[in-house]
Design a protein around this motif. Structure first.
Motif, PDB file in Angstrom:
ATOM      1  N   LEU A   1       0.056   8.993  10.796  1.00 62.15           N
ATOM      2  CA  LEU A   1       0.038   7.953  11.649  1.00 62.15           C
ATOM      3  C   LEU A   1      -0.584   6.582  11.177  1.00 62.15           C
ATOM      4  CD1 LEU A   1       1.048   7.454  14.715  1.00 62.15           C
ATOM      5  CD2 LEU A   1      -1.445   7.470  15.104  1.00 62.15           C
ATOM      6  N   ILE A   2      -0.018   5.466  10.944  1.00 59.71           N
ATOM      7  CA  ILE A   2      -0.557   4.394  10.286  1.00 59.71           C
ATOM      8  C   ILE A   2      -0.839   3.211  11.190  1.00 59.71           C
ATOM      9  CG2 ILE A   2      -0.235   2.598   8.455  1.00 59.71           C
ATOM     10  CD1 ILE A   2       1.754   4.592   7.242  1.00 59.71           C
ATOM     11  N   ASP A   3      -1.712   3.271  11.957  1.00 58.60           N
ATOM     12  CA  ASP A   3      -2.079   2.530  13.301  1.00 58.60           C
ATOM     13  C   ASP A   3      -3.133   1.286  12.638  1.00 58.60           C
ATOM     14  OD1 ASP A   3      -2.823   0.929  15.665  1.00 58.60           O
ATOM     15  OD2 ASP A   3      -3.052   2.877  16.606  1.00 58.60           O
ATOM     16  N   ILE A   4      -2.760   0.149  12.317  1.00 57.30           N
ATOM     17  CA  ILE A   4      -3.419  -0.838  11.638  1.00 57.30           C
ATOM     18  C   ILE A   4      -3.067  -2.061  12.181  1.00 57.30           C
ATOM     19  CG2 ILE A   4      -3.640   0.407   9.424  1.00 57.30           C
ATOM     20  CD1 ILE A   4      -1.264  -1.386   8.303  1.00 57.30           C
ATOM     21  N   GLY A   5      -4.210  -2.985  12.165  1.00 54.86           N
ATOM     22  CA  GLY A   5      -3.851  -4.426  12.777  1.00 54.86           C
ATOM     23  C   GLY A   5      -4.372  -5.183  11.730  1.00 54.86           C
ATOM     24  N   CYS A   6      -4.554  -6.750  12.051  1.00 54.15           N
ATOM     25  CA  CYS A   6      -5.194  -7.509  11.202  1.00 54.15           C
ATOM     26  C   CYS A   6      -5.614  -8.826  12.083  1.00 54.15           C
ATOM     27  CB  CYS A   6      -4.075  -8.303  10.171  1.00 54.15           C
ATOM     28  SG  CYS A   6      -4.491  -9.682   9.254  1.00 54.15           S
ATOM     29  N   CYS A   7      -6.543  -9.442  11.725  1.00 51.50           N
ATOM     30  CA  CYS A   7      -7.148 -10.604  12.444  1.00 51.50           C
ATOM     31  C   CYS A   7      -7.266 -11.727  11.356  1.00 51.50           C
ATOM     32  CB  CYS A   7      -8.690 -10.248  12.774  1.00 51.50           C
ATOM     33  SG  CYS A   7      -9.232 -11.476  14.132  1.00 51.50           S
TER      34      CYS A   7
ATOM     35  N   ALA B   1      -8.733   2.336   2.121  1.00 55.44           N
ATOM     36  CA  ALA B   1      -9.300   1.434   1.406  1.00 55.44           C
ATOM     37  C   ALA B   1      -8.089   0.376   0.939  1.00 55.44           C
ATOM     38  CB  ALA B   1     -10.331   1.991   0.565  1.00 55.44           C
ATOM     39  N   ARG B   2      -7.230   1.082   0.468  1.00 53.08           N
ATOM     40  CA  ARG B   2      -6.017   0.472  -0.203  1.00 53.08           C
ATOM     41  C   ARG B   2      -5.291  -0.542   0.582  1.00 53.08           C
ATOM     42  NH1 ARG B   2      -2.669  -2.123  -2.994  1.00 53.08           N
ATOM     43  NH2 ARG B   2      -1.166  -1.390  -4.368  1.00 53.08           N
ATOM     44  N   VAL B   3      -5.089  -0.157   1.770  1.00 49.62           N
ATOM     45  CA  VAL B   3      -4.563  -0.801   2.978  1.00 49.62           C
ATOM     46  C   VAL B   3      -5.458  -2.012   3.268  1.00 49.62           C
ATOM     47  CG1 VAL B   3      -3.906  -1.035   5.277  1.00 49.62           C
ATOM     48  CG2 VAL B   3      -3.267   0.829   3.938  1.00 49.62           C
ATOM     49  N   GLU B   4      -6.776  -1.821   3.489  1.00 55.27           N
ATOM     50  CA  GLU B   4      -7.850  -2.664   4.010  1.00 55.27           C
ATOM     51  C   GLU B   4      -7.879  -3.810   2.837  1.00 55.27           C
ATOM     52  OE1 GLU B   4     -10.923  -0.192   4.703  1.00 55.27           O
ATOM     53  OE2 GLU B   4     -11.090  -0.660   6.971  1.00 55.27           O
ATOM     54  N   TYR B   5      -7.758  -3.474   1.292  1.00 54.29           N
ATOM     55  CA  TYR B   5      -7.689  -4.304   0.317  1.00 54.29           C
ATOM     56  C   TYR B   5      -6.740  -5.409   0.544  1.00 54.29           C
ATOM     57  CZ  TYR B   5      -7.285  -6.276  -4.242  1.00 54.29           C
ATOM     58  OH  TYR B   5      -6.960  -6.978  -5.380  1.00 54.29           O
TER      59      TYR B   5
ATOM     60  N   ALA C   1       0.763  -1.264  -0.042  1.00 51.57           N
ATOM     61  CA  ALA C   1       0.070   0.186  -0.032  1.00 51.57           C
ATOM     62  C   ALA C   1       0.828   1.286  -0.215  1.00 51.57           C
ATOM     63  CB  ALA C   1      -0.961  -0.002   1.170  1.00 51.57           C
ATOM     64  N   LEU C   2       2.094   1.213   0.567  1.00 53.19           N
ATOM     65  CA  LEU C   2       2.945   2.414   0.530  1.00 53.19           C
ATOM     66  C   LEU C   2       3.347   2.789  -0.763  1.00 53.19           C
ATOM     67  CD1 LEU C   2       5.408   1.609   3.515  1.00 53.19           C
ATOM     68  CD2 LEU C   2       3.658   3.400   3.451  1.00 53.19           C
ATOM     69  N   ASN C   3       2.949   2.122  -1.932  1.00 49.76           N
ATOM     70  CA  ASN C   3       3.386   2.509  -3.223  1.00 49.76           C
ATOM     71  C   ASN C   3       2.569   3.535  -3.575  1.00 49.76           C
ATOM     72  OD1 ASN C   3       5.383   0.621  -3.672  1.00 49.76           O
ATOM     73  ND2 ASN C   3       3.950  -0.857  -4.063  1.00 49.76           N
ATOM     74  N   ASP C   4       1.076   3.670  -2.980  1.00 52.43           N
ATOM     75  CA  ASP C   4      -0.039   4.594  -3.384  1.00 52.43           C
ATOM     76  C   ASP C   4      -0.009   5.731  -2.298  1.00 52.43           C
ATOM     77  OD1 ASP C   4      -0.445   3.067  -5.750  1.00 52.43           O
ATOM     78  OD2 ASP C   4      -1.828   1.743  -4.950  1.00 52.43           O
ATOM     79  N   LEU C   5       0.883   5.613  -1.420  1.00 51.19           N
ATOM     80  CA  LEU C   5       0.779   6.846  -0.448  1.00 51.19           C
ATOM     81  C   LEU C   5       1.541   7.935  -0.951  1.00 51.19           C
ATOM     82  CD1 LEU C   5      -0.140   7.764   2.364  1.00 51.19           C
ATOM     83  CD2 LEU C   5       1.867   6.724   3.205  1.00 51.19           C
ATOM     84  N   LYS C   6       0.744   9.059  -1.536  1.00 49.23           N
ATOM     85  CA  LYS C   6       1.357  10.160  -2.178  1.00 49.23           C
ATOM     86  C   LYS C   6       0.490  11.398  -1.745  1.00 49.23           C
ATOM     87  CE  LYS C   6       2.686   7.587  -6.472  1.00 49.23           C
ATOM     88  NZ  LYS C   6       2.443   6.425  -5.851  1.00 49.23           N
ATOM     89  N   GLU C   7       1.066  12.466  -1.677  1.00 48.14           N
ATOM     90  CA  GLU C   7       0.326  13.736  -1.450  1.00 48.14           C
ATOM     91  C   GLU C   7      -0.877  14.005  -2.451  1.00 48.14           C
ATOM     92  OE1 GLU C   7       1.401  18.708  -1.620  1.00 48.14           O
ATOM     93  OE2 GLU C   7       2.689  17.284  -2.453  1.00 48.14           O
ATOM     94  N   GLY C   8      -1.831  14.311  -1.595  1.00 45.95           N
ATOM     95  CA  GLY C   8      -3.273  14.380  -2.208  1.00 45.95           C
ATOM     96  C   GLY C   8      -4.280  13.490  -2.311  1.00 45.95           C
ATOM     97  N   VAL C   9      -3.738  12.307  -1.771  1.00 45.78           N
ATOM     98  CA  VAL C   9      -4.829  11.200  -1.568  1.00 45.78           C
ATOM     99  C   VAL C   9      -5.316  11.243  -0.305  1.00 45.78           C
ATOM    100  CG1 VAL C   9      -4.675   8.421  -1.416  1.00 45.78           C
ATOM    101  CG2 VAL C   9      -2.953   9.585  -3.117  1.00 45.78           C
ATOM    102  N   SER C  10      -6.536  10.924  -0.277  1.00 44.85           N
ATOM    103  CA  SER C  10      -7.488  11.149   0.828  1.00 44.85           C
ATOM    104  C   SER C  10      -6.951  10.076   1.928  1.00 44.85           C
ATOM    105  CB  SER C  10      -8.814  11.237   0.495  1.00 44.85           C
ATOM    106  OG  SER C  10      -9.582   9.756   0.437  1.00 44.85           O
TER     107      SER C  10
END
Length: 407
Positions: free
Chosen positions: A256-262, A186-190, A171-180
């Protein structure tokens, strides 16, 4: 009929029941009524709708409303159709006559910390008809048993950690200025979902909710919320007042990228801070202190160390750095902990907090999350999840533990 392979091995379920019974006997409890879905899964291997009745001696029974058929495929315990709920007390008294016939009465515990009041009152009414006075709180017993993870559980948490690391890297490949924030989340969750994330992360706390975590940037990240944590986030409105907003991600602000997974019910919890460009000097300094607190905590996370000491030592480091007012939130919205246990739920015991004088034990899995909040600027920090071993803390998180700097 589709064959369903049980997630939790039968021998592990039997071991958990035996540990619960041993704890019950030590506390002079005659029976335990498990009601909450996560506790049901832990002790039976099934999350079907029903009640698990565990005597201190003898065979446990899972009384299922629905689906009885699926429960029988998922658990090795005895499964009985619940039938009419109004008859539940009578059913228990008949099938466990050796308990209910005691002239001095019996002690029945339940997971009262998560049992709805209306259901509690109904269960008390049903038990009282059998000459019993009600239910006592056994939630501390359950939470203490669940603190210590078996190797099978640790493997699930490690699998979840691997999923998070892979998903974040993609997902970091799509983390760019201007992206909400919302679009990037949503990209991370996918990326998480296609790797096996079940889509939610469970919490035990009343009215506490969490999805897959939060991605919050700049000033929006420091907006406080009802969530009991160091960062809130603007959210998508009053009906969802935390985590991601529709705000665009900007340059030179903390993300801040506070994410988890189950995976198979078990969660991992991690936080990384990113920036497109460069962090302001004050936030860079605070981020360095969060790394210092993490390193100090990691060294001390050995069996026997008190949970409260880790928190108190973190406060001392904050005071020395003159960052006390910003630690784990700001002002009246500061969270009063450094970390928390994880497993089937994101807010398990132990808690690294003042007054929680419980010593660390081998088999505990704890997320440590030193973070700093600056109103109008954002939140910086880091979070790793650790397994407590005889040799010390073993990091379970896989993502590189460093500030993520994007061009």
């Amino acid at each position: 009929m589709i064959d369903i392979v049980p997630d939790i091995p039968a021998e592990l379920v039997n071991e958990r029941i035996a540990r619960l019974q041993e704890a019950m006997r030590s506390a002079h409890i005659d029976a335990f009524l498990i009601t909450q879905n996560v506790d049901l899964y832990y002790f039976s291997g099934s999350m079907q709708n029903g009640y698990l009745f565990v005597p201190s001696e003898g065979e446990a029974t899972f009384y299922v409303r629905r689906s009885v058929q699926r429960a029988r495929q998922e658990t090795a315990l005895r499964v009985v159709e619940l039938g009419a709920f109004r008859m539940f007390g009578e059913t228990l008294a008949k099938q466990y006559a050796y308990l209910f016939d005691k002239s001095e009465g019996i002690q029945i515990a339940a997971d009262l910390d998560v049992l709805p009041a209306q259901l509690y009152l109904k269960l008390v009414e049903l038990m009282s008809k059998q000459g019993r006075s009600g239910l006592i709180d056994g939630s501390a017993i359950v939470r203490k048993l669940r603190m210590i993870k078996a190797p099978w559980e640790i493997m699930r948490i490690e699998a979840a950690a691997e999923v998070v690391a892979e998903a974040l890297n993609e997902a970091l490949n799509d983390l760019k200025e201007g992206v909400s924030e919302l679009a990037w989340m949503a990209r991370v969750e996918y990326e998480l979902r296609i790797r096996g994330h079940i889509g939610l992360m469970r919490m035990r706390g009343f009215n506490q909710e969490i999805t897959t975590g939060m991605v919050i940037s700049g000033a929006e990240a420091a907006v406080p919320s009802y969530f009991d944590g160091p960062a809130g986030g603007l959210g998508l409105g009053a009906a969802s007042p935390q985590s991601v907003s529709r705000s665009p991600i900007k340059r030179n602000v903390p993300i801040l990228i506070d994410i988890g997974c189950c995976v198979d019910g078990y969660v991992i919890d991690q936080t990384r801070t990113a920036v497109i460009g460069e962090l302001p000097e004050s936030l860079q300094y605070a981020y360095g202190i969060s790394e210092k607190i993490m390193a100090s905590s990691e060294r001390q996370m050995v069996p026997g160390t008190l949970c409260s000491k880790l928190y108190e030592d973190a406060l001392e480091l904050c005071a020395a750095a003159k960052l006390t007012d910003h630690f784990m939130g700001f002002g009246a919205d500061q969270a009063k902990f450094l970390g928390h246990g994880i497993g089937l739920e994101i807010d398990e015991w132990p808690v690294l907090a003042k007054g929680f004088h419980m010593p660390l034990e081998t088999g505990m899995v704890i997320a440590v999350e030193p973070k700093f909040t600056f109103p109008g600027k954002g939140v910086v920090g880091i979070e790793n999840s650790y397994l407590i071993t005889e040799q010390g803390a073993k990091a379970l998180t896989r993502s590189k533990a460093e500030l993520i700097v994007l061009p």
